[in-house]
Design an enzyme around this catalytic site. Structure first.
Site, short mmCIF file in Angstrom:
data_model
loop_
_atom_site.label_atom_id
_atom_site.label_comp_id
_atom_site.label_asym_id
_atom_site.label_seq_id
_atom_site.Cartn_x
_atom_site.Cartn_y
_atom_site.Cartn_z
N GLU A 223 -92.82 62.46 -0.67
CA GLU A 223 -93.71 61.29 -1.35
C GLU A 223 -92.86 60.00 -1.58
O GLU A 223 -93.01 58.67 -1.34
CB GLU A 223 -94.55 61.58 -2.32
N TRP B 256 -109.00 43.59 9.81
CA TRP B 256 -107.61 44.20 10.02
C TRP B 256 -107.79 44.63 11.41
O TRP B 256 -108.56 45.32 11.65
CB TRP B 256 -107.45 45.52 9.21
N HIS C 132 -79.03 72.28 8.91
CA HIS C 132 -79.71 72.41 10.20
C HIS C 132 -80.03 71.13 11.13
O HIS C 132 -80.77 70.84 11.80
CB HIS C 132 -80.89 73.26 10.17
N LYS D 202 -104.88 49.90 2.46
CA LYS D 202 -105.26 50.65 1.42
C LYS D 202 -106.07 51.91 1.75
O LYS D 202 -105.99 53.13 1.32
CB LYS D 202 -105.75 49.81 0.27
N ARG E 92 -106.98 45.96 0.36
CA ARG E 92 -107.03 46.96 1.38
C ARG E 92 -106.24 46.78 2.86
O ARG E 92 -106.17 47.63 3.43
CB ARG E 92 -108.48 46.59 1.77
N CYS F 276 -110.52 46.25 7.09
CA CYS F 276 -111.47 45.31 6.81
C CYS F 276 -112.37 45.29 5.60
O CYS F 276 -112.60 46.51 5.08
CB CYS F 276 -112.55 45.34 7.98
N LYS G 211 -92.87 56.33 0.23
CA LYS G 211 -92.91 55.06 -0.79
C LYS G 211 -91.81 54.10 -0.45
O LYS G 211 -92.17 52.86 -0.23
CB LYS G 211 -92.69 55.13 -2.37
N ASN H 55 -117.24 46.11 9.74
CA ASN H 55 -116.01 47.14 9.53
C ASN H 55 -116.34 48.17 10.26
O ASN H 55 -117.51 48.58 10.43
CB ASN H 55 -116.04 47.38 8.10
N GLY H 56 -115.41 48.67 10.93
CA GLY H 56 -115.62 50.04 11.76
C GLY H 56 -115.09 49.85 13.22
O GLY H 56 -114.85 48.64 13.49
N GLU I 253 -92.65 52.45 2.83
CA GLU I 253 -93.98 51.89 2.91
C GLU I 253 -93.66 50.34 2.48
O GLU I 253 -94.35 49.40 2.96
CB GLU I 253 -94.98 52.33 2.09
C1 G6P Z 1 -103.65 54.81 3.73
C2 G6P Z 1 -102.78 54.34 2.28
C3 G6P Z 1 -102.18 55.21 1.72
C4 G6P Z 1 -103.09 56.49 1.54
C5 G6P Z 1 -103.59 57.01 2.91
C6 G6P Z 1 -104.79 58.13 2.43
O1 G6P Z 1 -102.64 55.20 4.65
O2 G6P Z 1 -102.03 53.35 2.64
O3 G6P Z 1 -101.71 54.99 0.29
O4 G6P Z 1 -102.29 57.60 0.81
O5 G6P Z 1 -104.51 56.01 3.33
O6 G6P Z 1 -105.93 57.44 1.69
P1 G6P Z 1 -107.06 58.23 0.83
O7 G6P Z 1 -107.80 57.10 0.16
O8 G6P Z 1 -107.76 59.09 1.64
O9 G6P Z 1 -106.08 59.18 -0.30
#
Ligand code: G6P
Length: 612
Positions: A485, A75, A508, A607, A27, A2, A489, A100-101, A492
Site C-alpha cells: 500500500e 473520463w 530472490h 476515484k 472522481r 465520469c 501511494k 456514465n458507463g 499514484e
Molecule cells: C480506484 C481508486 C483507488 C481504489 C480502487 C478501488 O483505483 O483510485 O483508490 O482503491 O479504485 O476502489 P473502491 O471504491 O472499490 O475501494
C-alpha cells in the site's frame, strides 16, 4: 471516472450544475460539459477539455441560462479526451445526453443509425443514445416512452441524463450498472452520480435501483419506473454525512485533510461495536451470529487499496479464527473458474461501493453454488455494494475526496479487525486475547494522533525522494501488504516507480536492484518477525542501499550511516498494520508536494472506477 449532474429547478441552473461538477472532480476526469434549455426554447451547450475551471471560463464568456440542464465530467473510454468527445452529446439539436458507463453494442447501433442518415460527431459510445432517442421520439413524440424503448435496447452499463428541446422542464434518467441518485428539492429535482454533487441544494435523496427510469419535471415532480416500466415509489433518504467533508478546510489538499482525519474516523468505525472485552457480533446485523457459525472458508475480493486491506485481513482472520482465507483482485476473480468449498463466505471491500469489477465479482459469486452469503465492507451508504450484499458493515470514514485512498483504507482495516474478532468470538477465540486487542483498539485513535505528529519529520525525510525514480518497500507478515500500500501511494501521487516485497524475498531478485539510487523503505513494528527483518535490512545496507525505517520505539533500531529511523509509539502487534500505514501515507504526500504533482487528482487515475 465520469460524473453526472442534472437539474429541473425554479431558478437558473447553470451554477448548480457547475458546483455539482466541481464536487465530482475528485472522481477523476479529462473534460467537462453542460447543456441547458434556454429561455428561447433551444438546447445550448458548452464543453471544454481539461478541468471544470476551463468550462467555467467558457461560461464566463458565454453563459447558459435556463431552468433545466444536464452536465458531465468525462473520463475517456471510447475516443481520446477532446471537445467533440465531451458530453453532453446531441442529436439534430433536439436532444442532449450525458452518460456514465459503457454501451457494449454501440458499434452495431452506430452502423444502423449511420445507414439511417444520422451523422456522428464523436468517437464515443454515448452518441448512439442521442440519435436513438431522436429517432424514437419522432415516433410518438413523448420523451419518456422513447427513452424507455431506447434503454431497453442498450447492452452494457449506464447512468444517463437526457433532455429534449420539445419538453421544457423535463429531464429523464436511468441507471443500470452505474450509480445515479435523485436529489429531492423544494419544488425542484436533481440527478447526480454521487449525492455529494448535490449537497448545496438538498440532503434528501432517492437511490435509484438497477433498471430504474426516472422523469423529473416542473415543480419538483419525480416519477420513477422500474425495469418493466411499472410506476414505483422509492424511499427518500436523508444524507448522513456533514457537508464539511466536501471542503479542504485549513489543509492544502484533501489528501492531507483525510490523512489527519484518521484518528476521528477510526474512532467512528469503532463506535457502538465494542463491548467490554469483545466485539459485539450483533453490530454486523441480526443474522450475523448464525451466519458466522457456519463459515468454513472465506474469499475476499476487492480492487486497489481495498485489495491491500483484504490481504492484511487474511493474516488476522487465519490467526484469530483458524478459517482458511483466499484474497484476490476482483478483475481476476470474476473471470476464473473458482472452486467454492461448502460453507464459504464471500467478503467484498470497497470504499465507493461502485467499483465495476468488485460489483461484478459480487454478482458472479452470488451465482455460484456453495457460498453461504456475502459481507460487503463499504464506506458509502446506499451504494450498489451495500444494497446487494447480504450483510454490510460501514466503515464510517465519511466522504473521501482525494483519489489516493487514505482514511478509507485504515477504516477498512479497523472494520476487518472487528470482523476477525467477531468471527473469532463465535469460533472460540481465546477470550483474554480478544479482550487485550479490544482494549488496544480503544487506544488506537490516540496513537494515530501521535504518529501524525511526525508530519514535519516525515516532510524532511521526503526530500531524499524527490529526485529518485524508483523505490523499494519492504515488510513482513501483515506488513507486507502495508508495504504494498505504501508503494501504491507513492506511485499514484508522485509518479515514482515503487515496488513492494516481503522482506524475506529480497535475496530472490530485488537485491540486484539495490544501490545508492534505490531508497528502501521498511516498517519495523515490534513483532515476532523483527529479528528476521533486521537481518534483511543489513542485506540492503551491505549493498550500499539507503534505508528509511519506521520502527517501534522499543526495538532498538537507531539511525546510523545510511539508515534513517523514525520511531513510532509502541502499539499492540495486532494493530501495527493500521498505525504503520500513516507514516507511509505522509511520506508519499510530501514527496508528491515536492514534485508538484496534482496530489488530489493524479494523472490518469479515477476515484471510483465504474467501468471495467
Ligand atoms: C480506484 C481508486 C483507488 C481504489 C480502487 C478501488 O483505483 O483510485 O483508490 O482503491 O479504485 O476502489 P473502491 O471504491 O472499490 O475501494
Amino acid at each position: 471516472m465520469c460524473g453526472i449532474v442534472a437539474a429541473v429547478a425554479q431558478r437558473n441552473v447553470q451554477n448548480i450544475l457547475l458546483e455539482g461538477l466541481k464536487r465530482l472532480e475528485y472522481r477523476g476526469y479529462d473534460s467537462a460539459g453542460m447543456a441547458v434549455r434556454s429561455p428561447e426554447g433551444e438546447l445550448v451547450r458548452q464543453r471544454a477539455v481539461g478541468k471544470v475551471a476551463a468550462l467555467e471560463a467558457r461560461l464566463e464568456g458565454s453563459a447558459l441560462p435556463g431552468l433545466s440542464g444536464i452536465a458531465h465530467t468525462r473520463w475517456a473510454t471510447h475516443g481520446r479526451p477532446s471537445e467533440p468527445n465531451a458530453h453532453p452529446h446531441q442529436s439534430r439539436d433536439r436532444l442532449a445526453v450525458v452518460h456514465n458507463g459503457i454501451i457494449e453494442n454501440h458499434e452495431q447501433l452506430r452502423r444502423e443509425l449511420t445507414d439511417q442518415g444520422y451523422v456522428f460527431e464523436s468517437e464515443t459510445d454515448t452518441e448512439v443514445i442521442a440519435h436513438l432517442l431522436e429517432r424514437e421520439s419522432r415516433r410518438d413524440g413523448d420523451l419518456l416512452s422513447a427513452f424507455q424503448r431506447v434503454v431497453a435496447g442498450l447492452d452494457g452499463a449506464y447512468a444517463l441524463g437526457v433532455m429534449a428541446v420539445d419538453e421544457p422542464d423535463v429531464v429523464v434518467g436511468a441507471r443500470k450498472g452505474s450509480p445515479l441518485v435523485v436529489g429531492v428539492g423544494i419544488g425542484e429535482a436533481f440527478l447526480a452520480s454521487d449525492p455529494l454533487a448535490l449537497l448545496p441544494v438538498t440532503d434528501r435523496f432517492i437511490y435509484l435501483r438497477e433498471g430504474d427510469v426516472v422523469r423529473l419535471s416542473a415543480n419538483g415532480r419525480i416519477e420513477i419506473f422500474d425495469a418493466e416500466g411499472t410506476a414505483v415509489e422509492r424511499e427518500v433518504q436523508t444524507f448522513e454525512h456533514g457537508d464539511g467533508a466536501a471542503s479542504k478546510g485549513e489543509y492544502r489538499h484533501f489528501m492531507l485533510k483525510e490523512i489527519h482525519e484518521q484518528p476521528a474516523v477510526i474512532a467512528a468505525a469503532l463506535e457502538g461495536r465494542l463491548g467490554d472485552r469483545s466485539v459485539l457480533v450483533e453490530s454486523f446485523g441480526p443474522d450475523a451470529e448464525r451466519l458466522f457459525q457456519q463459515v468454513r472458508q472465506i474469499h475476499i475480493v476487492a480492487c486497489g487499496t481495498s485489495y491491500h486491506a483484504g490481504m492484511v485481513a487474511r493474516y488476522w482472520l487465519e490467526r484469530y479464527t483458524g478459517i482458511p482465507v483466499q484474497v484476490e483482485v476482483a478483475s481476476e476473480y470474476r473471470y476464473r473458474q473458482v472452486v467454492v468449498p461448502q460453507g464459504t463466505l464471500f467478503v467484498t471491500l470497497s470504499q465507493s461501493g461502485e467499483t465495476a469489477d468488485t460489483l461484478a465479482a459480487l454478482r458472479f459469486a452470488m451465482e455460484q453454488d456453495n457460498y453461504l452469503g456475502s459481507l460487503g465492507i463499504c464506506n458509502v451508504p446506499g451504494s450498489s455494494l451495500v444494497r446487494e450484499a447480504d450483510l454490510s458493515l460501514m466503515t464510517q470514514a465519511g466522504p473521501e475526496i482525494g483519489v489516493a485512498s487514505t482514511k478509507a483504507f485504515t477504516t477498512q482495516l479497523t472494520a476487518l479487525m472487528l470482523f476477525a474478532l467477531a468471527l473469532g468470538r463465535v469460533r472460540g477465540m481465546d477470550e483474554d486475547e480478544q479482550a487485550e486487542i479490544v482494549a488496544a483498539l480503544r487506544t488506537l485513535p490516540a496513537l494515530c494522533s501521535q504518529v501524525l505528529g511526525l508530519d514535519e519529520a516525515i516532510e524532511r525525510l521526503s526530500m531524499a525522494f524527490a529526485e529518485k525514480h524508483h523505490a523499494l518497500f519492504l515488510g513482513r507478515g501483515a506488513h507486507f501488504p502495508i508495504a504494498q500500500e505504501g508503494a501504491l501511494k507513492l506511485k499514484e501521487i508522485s509518479y515514482i516507480h515503487a515496488e513492494a516485497y516481503p522482506a524475506g524475498e529480497l535475496k530472490h531478485g530485488p537485491l540486484a536492484l539495490v544501490d545508492s539510487e534505490m531508497p528502501v523503505i521498511s516498517v519495523a513494528p515490534n513483532d515476532e518477525l523483527l529479528d528476521k527483518l533486521k537481518s534483511n535490512l543489513q542485506e540492503v545496507r551491505a549493498r550500499g542501499g539507503e534505508l528509511y525505517v519506521f520502527a517501534d520505539e522499543n526495538v532498538g533500531l537507531n539511525a546510523s550511516e545510511g539508515i534513517q529511523v523514525l520511531h513510532l509509539p509502541h502499539v499492540h502487534e495486532a494493530l501495527a498494520p493500521i498505525l504503520y500505514t500513516l507514516p507511509l501515507q505522509l511520506l508519499s504526500y510530501h514527496v508528491a508536494v515536492l514534485k508538484g504533482t496534482d496530489v488530489d487528482q493524479p494523472r490518469n487515475l479515477a476515484k471510483s472506477v465504474t467501468v471495467e
